[in-house]
Design a protein around this motif. Structure first.
Motif, PDB file in Angstrom:
ATOM      1  N   SER A 105       0.826  -1.209   0.000  1.00 52.42           N
ATOM      2  CA  SER A 105       0.000   0.000   0.000  1.00 52.42           C
ATOM      3  C   SER A 105       0.855   1.251   0.000  1.00 52.42           C
ATOM      4  O   SER A 105       0.508   2.262  -0.629  1.00 52.42           O
ATOM      5  CB  SER A 105      -0.928  -0.007   1.216  1.00 52.42           C
ATOM      6  N   LEU A 106       2.012   1.222   0.667  1.00 56.87           N
ATOM      7  CA  LEU A 106       2.912   2.375   0.655  1.00 56.87           C
ATOM      8  C   LEU A 106       3.531   2.563  -0.727  1.00 56.87           C
ATOM      9  O   LEU A 106       3.614   3.701  -1.233  1.00 56.87           O
ATOM     10  CB  LEU A 106       4.010   2.180   1.707  1.00 56.87           C
ATOM     11  N   LEU A 107       3.940   1.464  -1.351  1.00 58.68           N
ATOM     12  CA  LEU A 107       4.509   1.575  -2.694  1.00 58.68           C
ATOM     13  C   LEU A 107       3.474   2.066  -3.693  1.00 58.68           C
ATOM     14  O   LEU A 107       3.799   2.825  -4.629  1.00 58.68           O
ATOM     15  CB  LEU A 107       5.051   0.208  -3.129  1.00 58.68           C
ATOM     16  N   ALA A 108       2.218   1.669  -3.507  1.00 59.82           N
ATOM     17  CA  ALA A 108       1.151   2.154  -4.385  1.00 59.82           C
ATOM     18  C   ALA A 108       0.961   3.654  -4.234  1.00 59.82           C
ATOM     19  O   ALA A 108       0.712   4.372  -5.216  1.00 59.82           O
ATOM     20  CB  ALA A 108      -0.146   1.406  -4.085  1.00 59.82           C
ATOM     21  N   ALA A 109       1.099   4.148  -2.997  1.00 57.44           N
ATOM     22  CA  ALA A 109       0.982   5.588  -2.769  1.00 57.44           C
ATOM     23  C   ALA A 109       2.143   6.338  -3.409  1.00 57.44           C
ATOM     24  O   ALA A 109       1.958   7.414  -4.002  1.00 57.44           O
ATOM     25  CB  ALA A 109       0.926   5.872  -1.264  1.00 57.44           C
ATOM     26  N   TYR A 110       3.348   5.765  -3.311  1.00 61.53           N
ATOM     27  CA  TYR A 110       4.494   6.392  -3.968  1.00 61.53           C
ATOM     28  C   TYR A 110       4.307   6.404  -5.493  1.00 61.53           C
ATOM     29  O   TYR A 110       4.735   7.343  -6.181  1.00 61.53           O
ATOM     30  CB  TYR A 110       5.785   5.644  -3.618  1.00 61.53           C
ATOM     31  N   ALA A 111       3.674   5.381  -6.035  1.00 60.14           N
ATOM     32  CA  ALA A 111       3.496   5.299  -7.479  1.00 60.14           C
ATOM     33  C   ALA A 111       2.578   6.401  -8.010  1.00 60.14           C
ATOM     34  O   ALA A 111       2.663   6.778  -9.185  1.00 60.14           O
ATOM     35  CB  ALA A 111       2.928   3.927  -7.857  1.00 60.14           C
ATOM     36  N   THR A 112       1.713   6.929  -7.157  1.00 58.77           N
ATOM     37  CA  THR A 112       0.804   7.998  -7.597  1.00 58.77           C
ATOM     38  C   THR A 112       1.464   9.372  -7.578  1.00 58.77           C
ATOM     39  O   THR A 112       0.896  10.329  -8.101  1.00 58.77           O
ATOM     40  CB  THR A 112      -0.444   8.023  -6.708  1.00 58.77           C
ATOM     41  N   CYS A 113       2.639   9.467  -6.944  1.00 62.33           N
ATOM     42  CA  CYS A 113       3.345  10.755  -6.876  1.00 62.33           C
ATOM     43  C   CYS A 113       3.964  11.061  -8.235  1.00 62.33           C
ATOM     44  O   CYS A 113       4.529  10.175  -8.897  1.00 62.33           O
ATOM     45  CB  CYS A 113       4.422  10.712  -5.789  1.00 62.33           C
ATOM     46  N   ARG A 114       3.892  12.326  -8.635  1.00 64.32           N
ATOM     47  CA  ARG A 114       4.372  12.727  -9.962  1.00 64.32           C
ATOM     48  C   ARG A 114       5.856  13.018  -9.988  1.00 64.32           C
ATOM     49  O   ARG A 114       6.524  12.806 -11.003  1.00 64.32           O
ATOM     50  CB  ARG A 114       3.588  13.946 -10.429  1.00 64.32           C
ATOM     51  N   THR A 115       6.389  13.550  -8.902  1.00 64.85           N
ATOM     52  CA  THR A 115       7.800  13.940  -8.880  1.00 64.85           C
ATOM     53  C   THR A 115       8.498  13.280  -7.702  1.00 64.85           C
ATOM     54  O   THR A 115       7.862  12.802  -6.762  1.00 64.85           O
ATOM     55  CB  THR A 115       7.939  15.469  -8.756  1.00 64.85           C
ATOM     56  N   ALA A 116       9.831  13.316  -7.781  1.00 63.69           N
ATOM     57  CA  ALA A 116      10.617  12.757  -6.682  1.00 63.69           C
ATOM     58  C   ALA A 116      10.430  13.563  -5.407  1.00 63.69           C
ATOM     59  O   ALA A 116      10.409  13.018  -4.294  1.00 63.69           O
ATOM     60  CB  ALA A 116      12.098  12.721  -7.079  1.00 63.69           C
ATOM     61  N   GLN A 117      10.282  14.885  -5.543  1.00 66.43           N
ATOM     62  CA  GLN A 117      10.080  15.733  -4.370  1.00 66.43           C
ATOM     63  C   GLN A 117       8.745  15.408  -3.686  1.00 66.43           C
ATOM     64  O   GLN A 117       8.637  15.408  -2.462  1.00 66.43           O
ATOM     65  CB  GLN A 117      10.120  17.213  -4.781  1.00 66.43           C
ATOM     66  N   GLU A 118       7.744  15.115  -4.489  1.00 66.44           N
ATOM     67  CA  GLU A 118       6.439  14.753  -3.922  1.00 66.44           C
ATOM     68  C   GLU A 118       6.530  13.443  -3.141  1.00 66.44           C
ATOM     69  O   GLU A 118       5.891  13.275  -2.105  1.00 66.44           O
ATOM     70  CB  GLU A 118       5.409  14.632  -5.033  1.00 66.44           C
ATOM     71  N   LYS A 119       7.346  12.505  -3.633  1.00 67.48           N
ATOM     72  CA  LYS A 119       7.544  11.257  -2.906  1.00 67.48           C
ATOM     73  C   LYS A 119       8.243  11.498  -1.570  1.00 67.48           C
ATOM     74  O   LYS A 119       7.891  10.906  -0.553  1.00 67.48           O
ATOM     75  CB  LYS A 119       8.372  10.282  -3.739  1.00 67.48           C
ATOM     76  N   GLU A 120       9.232  12.394  -1.597  1.00 68.77           N
ATOM     77  CA  GLU A 120       9.985  12.665  -0.373  1.00 68.77           C
ATOM     78  C   GLU A 120       9.122  13.334   0.699  1.00 68.77           C
ATOM     79  O   GLU A 120       9.391  13.197   1.893  1.00 68.77           O
ATOM     80  CB  GLU A 120      11.201  13.538  -0.684  1.00 68.77           C
ATOM     81  N   GLN A 121       8.084  14.050   0.281  1.00 67.06           N
ATOM     82  CA  GLN A 121       7.223  14.755   1.232  1.00 67.06           C
ATOM     83  C   GLN A 121       5.940  13.986   1.557  1.00 67.06           C
ATOM     84  O   GLN A 121       5.106  14.475   2.318  1.00 67.06           O
ATOM     85  CB  GLN A 121       6.846  16.131   0.659  1.00 67.06           C
ATOM     86  N   LEU A 122       5.778  12.793   1.012  1.00 69.02           N
ATOM     87  CA  LEU A 122       4.517  12.061   1.159  1.00 69.02           C
ATOM     88  C   LEU A 122       4.162  11.791   2.616  1.00 69.02           C
ATOM     89  O   LEU A 122       3.011  11.966   3.038  1.00 69.02           O
ATOM     90  CB  LEU A 122       4.608  10.729   0.389  1.00 69.02           C
ATOM     91  N   LEU A 123       5.139  11.384   3.423  1.00 65.67           N
ATOM     92  CA  LEU A 123       4.867  10.975   4.802  1.00 65.67           C
ATOM     93  C   LEU A 123       5.162  12.061   5.826  1.00 65.67           C
ATOM     94  O   LEU A 123       4.967  11.840   7.024  1.00 65.67           O
ATOM     95  CB  LEU A 123       5.705   9.729   5.149  1.00 65.67           C
ATOM     96  N   SER A 124       5.608  13.207   5.392  1.00 66.62           N
ATOM     97  CA  SER A 124       6.057  14.237   6.343  1.00 66.62           C
ATOM     98  C   SER A 124       4.929  14.760   7.217  1.00 66.62           C
ATOM     99  O   SER A 124       5.160  15.194   8.348  1.00 66.62           O
ATOM    100  CB  SER A 124       6.715  15.391   5.580  1.00 66.62           C
ATOM    101  N   GLY A 125       3.699  14.719   6.736  1.00 65.74           N
ATOM    102  CA  GLY A 125       2.582  15.279   7.506  1.00 65.74           C
ATOM    103  C   GLY A 125       1.868  14.299   8.395  1.00 65.74           C
ATOM    104  O   GLY A 125       0.861  14.644   9.030  1.00 65.74           O
ATOM    105  N   ILE A 126       2.349  13.060   8.500  1.00 64.36           N
ATOM    106  CA  ILE A 126       1.701  12.064   9.364  1.00 64.36           C
ATOM    107  C   ILE A 126       1.874  12.476  10.823  1.00 64.36           C
ATOM    108  O   ILE A 126       2.977  12.787  11.267  1.00 64.36           O
ATOM    109  CB  ILE A 126       2.289  10.667   9.106  1.00 64.36           C
ATOM    110  N   LYS A 127       0.784  12.444  11.587  1.00 67.06           N
ATOM    111  CA  LYS A 127       0.797  12.848  12.992  1.00 67.06           C
ATOM    112  C   LYS A 127       1.225  11.683  13.863  1.00 67.06           C
ATOM    113  O   LYS A 127       0.725  10.571  13.722  1.00 67.06           O
ATOM    114  CB  LYS A 127      -0.582  13.333  13.436  1.00 67.06           C
TER     115      LYS A 127
END
Length: 583
Positions: A534-556
Motif C-alpha cells: 500500500s505504501l509503494l502504491a501511494a508512492y506510485a501515484t506521486c508525480r515527482t521525486a520531491q512529492e515522494k519525499e514529502q509524502l509521509l512528512s505530515g503524518i501525525k
C-alpha cells in the motif's frame, strides 16, 4: 537409496484405540481418553505383530480392561468377516474352526503375511473380504453425538456457510465462540483434572477429512463430506442450550442474552430489526461476552513469569516468592509470553475457594529490568523488540519496573546511556517507569498494586472478549460499572514470541530498524499504510521525486500529534523508491 518406511505391524489395534480415544473425548470422559492415548503411544513403539489383546498385556499402559476390549473387538471383526464372505475353507485341507487373530489381521491388511499359502482363489477371497470390510466400515460412517464438541463445530461451520456475508471460513476464536452455545462442554477451559477441552474434537474432524484447516493463523471450513454431515446434524432440529452452558454465570446463574442459533447475523433473540438491517445495509457487530464475572465472584491474582523465580543465583531464586508470601499476596507462577508480571481476575465458587476456571487479564502489565538485564537487552536488540511486543499485547497500562540493584560501573554501556534509555521509555514510549532499590522493594510495589487493583476492579462487572473485539470496544472504555477484558488464554496465545507474523507486523518491525523511527512513529505510519504494497502504491501515484519525499512528512505521531517530518519522510522515500542499492 533410502530405506522404505517400516510398515506398522498392528494396524487394527491402532485404529480401534484411536476410535475409542476420540469417542471418550467427545463424551467428555477425559481420563479415559488419556488412558487410550497412552496405550496408543506404547503400541506405536512396539515393532512386532500382536495376535490378541492378551498378548498386548506385556506393553506399558495396557491393563486388563483394554486387553479384554481388544479381544472382544477382534472377535466381532472376525464374525463380521465371516458374515460378509461365505466360508471357502471346507475341502481345502485346512482344519475347520475360526481363523486365528493373525489370520483376521492378515485378511484386513494385505501387507501382513498370512500363515497359509496364498493360492489364487484364496487371494481373490482375501481381496473380496478386504473390499467388503472397507465398504462395511464406510457404511457405518461417523456420526458425532448431539451437543458434543465435534457436532457443535460442524453445525457452527454450517451455519456460517449459510450466512450471505460469510468469508468461507472461521478463525479459531470465531469458531470457538460460535460452537460454544451448541455444546455442553467448554471450548475454552478444561474440566477438573483434565487438560482437554471440547476443542480437541477438531483434530478428529480434520483427520476424518470433515473439516479443512488452512493458512496461518488457522482458518477452518467444511469439506464436501463435512458439509453433508453438518446438514444432517443441523436438520435434526434446533439444538437447545444446555443448563450449564458457559453463557450463564456459574455462581449467580445470571444469564447473558442468548443468540438465536437460526440467525446468521449475530442478533440477540427477539431483538427487532433496525431500518438499516431491513434495507440490507451493513450493521456494526453486537458485542456479546462469552462469559461474565459479577462483583464478589472473582479474585485478583498476581501472575509471575516462571523465569522470575528460576533465574539468577540459587540464593536469589525464591527471594521474590518469599517476599510475596510474606506480604500475603495471592500469586500464580506460570509462563508469560510477554511481560514479567500481570494480574488476572479469577473466578471462584460460592464457598470462596479458588478454582482452575475462567480468568480475565486486567489492564496492567509489568516488565521488570535489573540494570545488567537492561544493558544486555540494549546490546542484543531485545530492548526495542520487547517494548514493541508490549505495545501490541492488548494491555493499555504498561509499567517498566527498573531495579537499580548493584553497581553500573562494570557494565558494557555507560550509565548515561542506560539512564537515557529509561527516560526514552517513559517520555517517548509512554510507559510508566517505576524505580526500586532491590527485590524487596519491587515485591512491596507489586503488593501495593495487587491491593489497589483489587479495589479498582472489585465492584465492576467484567466481560470477556477476543482481541479483535477489544480493539473495537476500547474507545468505549473506561466504563463506570463494567469493563471488557481479554481471557488469559487469548492474551497469552496472542503474545507468543515466535508465532507466525502477519505482513502488517513484519512491516512494523522493518520500519523500526530505520534510525529515528520509534514504535510510536511506526504505528502512525501503519495507520495509513498497512503493508509495504500500500505504501509503494501511494508512492506510485506521486508525480515527482520531491512529492515522494514529502509524502509521509505530515503524518501525525504520538500524544502531541507532531508531524513525522521531512527528514524521516525523505529517508523512507529513498528506501522504498530506489530501484538499486542505496549508496
Amino acid at each position: 537409496m533410502p530405506k522404505p518406511p517400516r510398515e506398522f505391524p498392528n494396524p487394527l489395534f491402532k485404529r480401534w484405540l484411536e476410535e475409542w480415544r476420540d469417542q471418550a473425548g467427545e463424551r467428555g470422559r477425559f481420563r479415559l481418553q488419556r488412558t487410550y492415548e497412552r496405550a496408543l503411544s506404547s503400541l506405536l513403539k512396539y515393532p512386532l505383530p500382536l495376535h490378541s489383546g492378551r498378548e498386548a498385556r506385556i506393553l506399558q499402559y495396557f491393563g486388563e480392561h483394554i486387553c479384554r476390549q481388544l479381544d472382544e473387538q477382534l472377535e466381532k471383526h472376525r464374525h463380521a468377516q465371516e458374515d460378509l464372505v461365505a466360508p471357502t475353507t471346507s475341502g481345502s485341507g485346512q482344519e475347520d474352526g475360526p481363523p486365528s487373530n493373525r489370520d483376521v489381521l492378515a485378511s484386513d491388511v494385505p501387507f501382513l503375511p498370512a500363515p497359509f499359502s496364498t493360492k489364487p482363489d484364496q487371494l481373490q477371497g482375501q481381496q473380496l473380504k478386504k473390499t467388503k470390510s472397507v465398504s462395511h466400515r464406510r457404511a457405518r460412517g461417523y456420526f458425532p453425538a448431539q451437543r458434543s464438541g465435534a457436532c457443535a463445530v460442524l453445525v457452527a461451520l454450517y451455519q456460517d456457510s449459510t450466512n450471505p456475508h460469510t468469508r468461507g471460513y472461521l478463525t479459531k476464536s470465531e469458531l470457538q465462540r460460535a460452537a460454544q452455545p451448541l455444546c455442553d462442554k467448554s471450548f475454552f477451559l478444561a474440566g477438573p483434572g483434565s487438560k482437554i477441552t471440547a476443542w480437541s474434537a477438531v483434530s478428529t474432524l480434520i483427520r476424518k477429512e470433515l473439516v479443512l484447516k488452512t493458512n496461518i493463523p488457522a482458518r477452518y471450513s467444511l469439506t464436501e463430506s463435512g458439509l453433508t454431515l453438518a446438514k444432517e446434524l443441523s436438520s435434526l432440529g434446533k439444538l437447545p442450550l444446555s443448563q450449564d452452558n458457559d453463557l450463564s454465570h456459574p455462581a449467580t446463574g445470571t444469564e447473558e442474552p442468548l443468540v438465536d442459533s437460526e440467525g446468521d447475523d449475530g442478533r440477540v433473540s427477539g431483538q427487532d430489526t433496525s431500518p438499516a438491517e431491513r434495507s440490507g445495509e451493513p450493521r456494526p457487530e453486537v458485542f456479546k461476552p462469552q462469559f461474565t464475572f459479577h462483583p464478589g465472584h472473582f479474585d485478583v491474582v498476581l501472575c509471575v513469569d516462571f523465569i522470575e523465580t528460576t533465574g539468577g543465583p540459587t540464593s536469589r531464586k525464591r527471594d521474590l516468592v518469599n517476599e510475596l508470601e510474606r506480604n500475603g499476596v495471592p500469586f500464580s507462577i506460570r509462563k508469560l509470553h510477554v511481560g514479567d508480571f500481570l494480574w488476572v481476575a479469577r473466578e471462584r465458587n460460592s464457598a470462596g475457594q479458588l478454582l482452575t476456571a475462567q480468568e480475565l487479564v486486567l489492564d496492567y502489565v509489568v516488565e521488570r529490568k535489573r540494570m545488567p538485564d537492561l544493558c544486555g537487552s540494549i546490546i542484543d536488540g531485545r530492548f526495542h523488540e520487547q517494548k514493541f511486543r508490549l505495545r501490541q499485547c492488548g494491555i493499555s497500562h504498561i509499567i517498566y519496573l527498573v531495579e537499580d540493584s548493584g553497581s553500573v560501573q562494570h557494565l558494557s554501556l555507560p550509565e548515561k546511556t542506560l539512564q537515557q534509555a529509561i527516560t526514552n521509555t517513559q517520555v517517548v514510549d509512554g510507559f510508566f517507569v517505576k524505580r526500586t532499590c532491590d527485590i524487596r522493594e519491587s515485591a512491596a510495589y507489586l503488593t501495593i498494586m495487587t491491593r489497589q487493583l483489587t479495589k479498582l476492579y472489585g465492584d465492576k462487572t467484567l466481560l470477556s472478549c477476543t482481541k479483535e473485539e477489544l480493539e473495537r470496544e476500547r474507545p468505549l472504555q473506561p466504563r463506570n460499572d463494567s469493563c471488557v477484558l481479554l481471557t488469559f488464554a487469548e492474551f497469552n496465545e496472542g503474545a507468543v514470541k515466535n508465532k507466525p507474523q502477519t505482513v502488517n507486523e513484519v512491516f512494523a518491525r522493518q520500519l523500526m530498524q530505520i534510525s529515528g523511527i520509534s514504535g510510536e512513529k511506526a504505528a502512525a505510519i501503519l495507520e495509513q499504510y498497512k503493508t509495504p504494497a500500500s505504501l509503494l502504491a501511494a508512492y506510485a501515484t506521486c508525480r515527482t521525486a520531491q512529492e515522494k519525499e514529502q509524502l509521509l512528512s505530515g503524518i501525525k505521531c504520538g500524544k502531541l500529534q507532531r508531524n513525522l517530518g521531512p527528514a524521516l519522510s525523505k529517508t523512507l522515500a529513498q528506501l522504498y523508491c530506489t530501484p538499486g542499492p542505496l549508496l
